[in-house]
Design a protein around this motif. Sequence first.
Motif, PDB file in Angstrom:
ATOM      1  N   SER B  87       3.051  12.566  -5.882  1.00  0.00           N
ATOM      2  CA  SER B  87       3.411  11.453  -5.591  1.00  0.00           C
ATOM      3  C   SER B  87       3.066  10.294  -6.053  1.00  0.00           C
ATOM      4  O   SER B  87       3.700   9.124  -6.574  1.00  0.00           O
ATOM      5  N   THR B  88       1.719  10.054  -5.424  1.00  0.00           N
ATOM      6  CA  THR B  88       1.091   9.009  -6.066  1.00  0.00           C
ATOM      7  C   THR B  88       0.594   9.014  -6.842  1.00  0.00           C
ATOM      8  O   THR B  88       0.911   7.533  -8.325  1.00  0.00           O
ATOM      9  N   VAL B  89       1.224   9.552  -8.018  1.00  0.00           N
ATOM     10  CA  VAL B  89       0.265   9.717  -9.487  1.00  0.00           C
ATOM     11  C   VAL B  89       1.983   9.445  -9.853  1.00  0.00           C
ATOM     12  O   VAL B  89       1.773   8.283 -11.258  1.00  0.00           O
ATOM     13  N   ILE B 117      13.941  -4.205  -6.804  1.00  0.00           N
ATOM     14  CA  ILE B 117      13.099  -3.238  -6.276  1.00  0.00           C
ATOM     15  C   ILE B 117      12.302  -3.748  -5.657  1.00  0.00           C
ATOM     16  O   ILE B 117      11.482  -2.753  -4.222  1.00  0.00           O
ATOM     17  N   PHE B 118      12.449  -5.410  -4.632  1.00  0.00           N
ATOM     18  CA  PHE B 118      11.569  -5.838  -3.613  1.00  0.00           C
ATOM     19  C   PHE B 118      11.978  -5.327  -2.967  1.00  0.00           C
ATOM     20  O   PHE B 118      11.476  -4.922  -1.841  1.00  0.00           O
ATOM     21  N   ILE B 119      13.556  -5.450  -2.704  1.00  0.00           N
ATOM     22  CA  ILE B 119      14.494  -5.849  -1.597  1.00  0.00           C
ATOM     23  C   ILE B 119      14.652  -3.303  -0.919  1.00  0.00           C
ATOM     24  O   ILE B 119      14.161  -3.318  -0.555  1.00  0.00           O
ATOM     25  N   THR B 120      13.906  -2.871  -2.542  1.00  0.00           N
ATOM     26  CA  THR B 120      14.041  -1.419  -1.794  1.00  0.00           C
ATOM     27  C   THR B 120      12.505  -1.359  -0.989  1.00  0.00           C
ATOM     28  O   THR B 120      12.611  -0.084  -0.452  1.00  0.00           O
ATOM     29  N   PRO B 153       7.970   8.674  -3.782  1.00  0.00           N
ATOM     30  CA  PRO B 153       8.243   7.813  -4.698  1.00  0.00           C
ATOM     31  C   PRO B 153       8.830   6.895  -4.145  1.00  0.00           C
ATOM     32  O   PRO B 153       8.809   5.189  -4.871  1.00  0.00           O
ATOM     33  N   THR B 154      10.095   6.588  -3.607  1.00  0.00           N
ATOM     34  CA  THR B 154      11.238   5.525  -2.823  1.00  0.00           C
ATOM     35  C   THR B 154      10.336   4.363  -2.565  1.00  0.00           C
ATOM     36  O   THR B 154      11.100   3.418  -2.484  1.00  0.00           O
ATOM     37  N   PHE B 155       9.327   5.252  -2.014  1.00  0.00           N
ATOM     38  CA  PHE B 155       8.409   3.759  -0.841  1.00  0.00           C
ATOM     39  C   PHE B 155       7.279   4.124  -1.453  1.00  0.00           C
ATOM     40  O   PHE B 155       7.238   2.483  -1.170  1.00  0.00           O
ATOM     41  N   LEU B 156       6.834   4.263  -2.460  1.00  0.00           N
ATOM     42  CA  LEU B 156       5.387   3.587  -2.900  1.00  0.00           C
ATOM     43  C   LEU B 156       6.000   3.555  -4.848  1.00  0.00           C
ATOM     44  O   LEU B 156       5.586   2.375  -4.776  1.00  0.00           O
ATOM     45  N   ILE B 157       7.023   3.965  -4.799  1.00  0.00           N
ATOM     46  CA  ILE B 157       7.193   2.487  -6.484  1.00  0.00           C
ATOM     47  C   ILE B 157       7.335   1.562  -6.308  1.00  0.00           C
ATOM     48  O   ILE B 157       6.796   0.797  -6.923  1.00  0.00           O
ATOM     49  N   PRO B 158       8.653   1.005  -5.741  1.00  0.00           N
ATOM     50  CA  PRO B 158       8.594  -0.225  -5.061  1.00  0.00           C
ATOM     51  C   PRO B 158       6.915  -1.386  -4.536  1.00  0.00           C
ATOM     52  O   PRO B 158       6.557  -2.123  -5.190  1.00  0.00           O
ATOM     53  N   PHE B 159       6.688  -0.671  -4.062  1.00  0.00           N
ATOM     54  CA  PHE B 159       4.727  -1.187  -3.443  1.00  0.00           C
ATOM     55  C   PHE B 159       3.382  -1.360  -4.625  1.00  0.00           C
ATOM     56  O   PHE B 159       3.280  -2.714  -5.044  1.00  0.00           O
ATOM     57  N   CYS B 160       4.063  -0.141  -5.732  1.00  0.00           N
ATOM     58  CA  CYS B 160       3.330  -0.480  -6.932  1.00  0.00           C
ATOM     59  C   CYS B 160       3.417  -0.522  -7.887  1.00  0.00           C
ATOM     60  O   CYS B 160       3.041  -2.114  -8.225  1.00  0.00           O
ATOM     61  N   THR B 161       4.672  -1.206  -7.848  1.00  0.00           N
ATOM     62  CA  THR B 161       5.237  -2.779  -8.912  1.00  0.00           C
ATOM     63  C   THR B 161       5.077  -3.099  -8.643  1.00  0.00           C
ATOM     64  O   THR B 161       3.959  -4.363 -10.153  1.00  0.00           O
ATOM     65  N   ILE B 207      -4.619   4.153  -3.701  1.00  0.00           N
ATOM     66  CA  ILE B 207      -5.043   4.680  -2.720  1.00  0.00           C
ATOM     67  C   ILE B 207      -4.238   4.278  -1.158  1.00  0.00           C
ATOM     68  O   ILE B 207      -3.580   4.892  -0.520  1.00  0.00           O
ATOM     69  N   PHE B 208      -3.952   2.827  -1.727  1.00  0.00           N
ATOM     70  CA  PHE B 208      -2.991   2.562  -0.441  1.00  0.00           C
ATOM     71  C   PHE B 208      -1.802   3.150  -0.723  1.00  0.00           C
ATOM     72  O   PHE B 208      -1.029   3.863   0.448  1.00  0.00           O
ATOM     73  N   ALA B 209      -1.090   3.694  -1.608  1.00  0.00           N
ATOM     74  CA  ALA B 209       0.285   4.633  -2.011  1.00  0.00           C
ATOM     75  C   ALA B 209      -0.761   6.242  -2.242  1.00  0.00           C
ATOM     76  O   ALA B 209       0.223   6.551  -0.656  1.00  0.00           O
ATOM     77  N   PHE B 210      -1.778   6.722  -1.754  1.00  0.00           N
ATOM     78  CA  PHE B 210      -1.880   8.139  -1.042  1.00  0.00           C
ATOM     79  C   PHE B 210      -2.137   7.505   0.168  1.00  0.00           C
ATOM     80  O   PHE B 210      -1.582   9.256   1.036  1.00  0.00           O
ATOM     81  N   THR B 211      -2.627   6.992   1.091  1.00  0.00           N
ATOM     82  CA  THR B 211      -2.308   7.510   2.383  1.00  0.00           C
ATOM     83  C   THR B 211      -0.804   6.643   3.158  1.00  0.00           C
ATOM     84  O   THR B 211      -1.022   7.622   4.232  1.00  0.00           O
ATOM     85  N   LEU B 212      -0.244   5.949   2.515  1.00  0.00           N
ATOM     86  CA  LEU B 212       1.107   6.461   2.905  1.00  0.00           C
ATOM     87  C   LEU B 212       1.834   6.994   2.682  1.00  0.00           C
ATOM     88  O   LEU B 212       2.578   8.093   4.073  1.00  0.00           O
TER      89      LEU B 212
END
Lengths: 293, 283
Positions: B87-89, B117-120, B153-161, B207-212
């Motif tokens: 999911s991180t990738v 995207i920020f709101i999600t 990815p629903t909570f990782l994509i917004p953050f990564c983006t 890294i942050f996404a992986f820990t999340l």
Amino acid sequence: MKRLLENEKVLATALLAPGVTILVVFIAYPFLMALWFSLTSISVGDPGEFVGLDNFQRALEDTIFQTAFKNTVFYTFWATIFKLALGMWLALLLNRHFRFKRVVRASMLLPFIVPTVLSAWAWRWMFDPTFSVMNWSLFHLGLIEDRLPFLSSGDWAMWCAVVVNTWRGMPFFAITLLAGLQTISTELQEAAALDGANAWHRFWHVTWPLLLPVTLVVVVFSIIQTFSDFQLIYVLTGGGPANSTHLIATYAYQVGVNSGLLGEGAALSLFMFPVLFAVVWVQLRYLKRMDVR
Amino acid sequence: MLIERKWKKWVFFYVPMAFFIVFTLFPFYWMAVTAFRPDSELYHTWRQPNATPFWTLDPTLEHLHGLLRTTAFPNWLWNTMLIAIVSTVISLICGMFAGYALARLKFRGSEFLGTGIFITYLVPQTLLFIPLADIVRGMQLGNTPWALILTYPTFLIPFCTWLLMGYFKTIPKELEECARIDGATRFGAMVRIIFPVAVPGILSAGIFAFTLSWNEFIYALIFMSSAELKTVPVGVISELVRGDIFFWGQLMMGALLGSIPVAIVYSFFVEYYVTGLTGSVKG
């Protein structure tokens, strides 16, 4: 194909499509479904029927929900205050030069890295009614006569949850505020010191105002996380004793998943929405202002 | 430098620092001690005297053996790792593309999409879990790793983006323009010029996404029902508490082993993690 991708609009659409698709399918769509569910009597294996605002009405009259709502506000309020105060203090300490600084800073973040559910078990073991290490220490130090009812009394349990949440979230505040502190020039501090300001005044009149923007953002994030928290209470008390420590999310889980009343559960979790919306709105307005500046 | 007296340094620095260190690390220490403590020593009530309360003189591996014998712990660890990595990738790829588009390309609605995207990013999982469980069931994904691989990815994509958009904006436009003059396509310039330069930002986001995702709990709790398909946080809760009986030694061993991999990953990338963390709120 290649020519098409040179067009900015086409390329932008292609690049945004995968991410936006996932977000629409798994966030926007479920959100609309939650709104619909909350207006029906749907439960597992029964599509139910439209019931208007009955679910919301019932929630407002439900004493367990009233307690859960009060608990959520209480939990968010105190945990955020403690996280801010302790996180700020820790950031100020970490901003100084000392030996092993890197190791200390890295280890301070551990509560935030380690899965909350797992570390919450360690806390639950420390709060255990019979084998609590804290009761043992306090008793043998002669500070208590009888054991403290950490998780066996509703009031105590809510405070315990606040402590554990503070423990977990404090590093996030500390490290983010530390990053903010590092952008503040030490000359300002020295100038204020020369003018005779003591440490408290230097903090209150120089550091704090400069840190305010970062602080606001961190607090907003923390409020959202804390207000919607689930894991910590789920592990520590499971909402007990006698449903006295439920948060909105854990109660919605109990109703929506354990009892299978999807409509009521969805309505319960939607009670989080107005508060979260208000917080996000503040955040967005604030961001806009930053952009203009 | 501001000059400070010795006693002042003790009162205002060493003592509070010691308090923070003990407060932060004691639960982990206690987790580790419990994991290696024999049952005979473990269950001393709060009133009983205990010769070695804060450590143990005969550490044991019985809880590790118990954990491996009675549960599918290695499977849980493997599931958690696999789901977190995949999911991180996925989120990184989506985030890199979307972040680039929002940072560099001009198109109608870019501001609206950015805000969206920020709101999600700020929508908590606990708001959506009930309908989402229904959707996952409807897509026949329930009780498969895909349920988590696609929803994390629903909570990782917004953050990564968000994080990568900020990073891409700091990369000078000239870099890309040079490549384009040399004949590279827009897409080629993005992949071959911008992405390599952005590796530190991508690493931070990753890294942050992986820990999340290693941390996630509620989706894993609801979507997975077979014991061998669970992730560590869920498995520990549902398989090591049987009725009213808590297997504390095994619980703490499981918690310890479930924390170590993510702590190791973190320790190698502390600086990147911190960048990700502080960047996650700045945008």
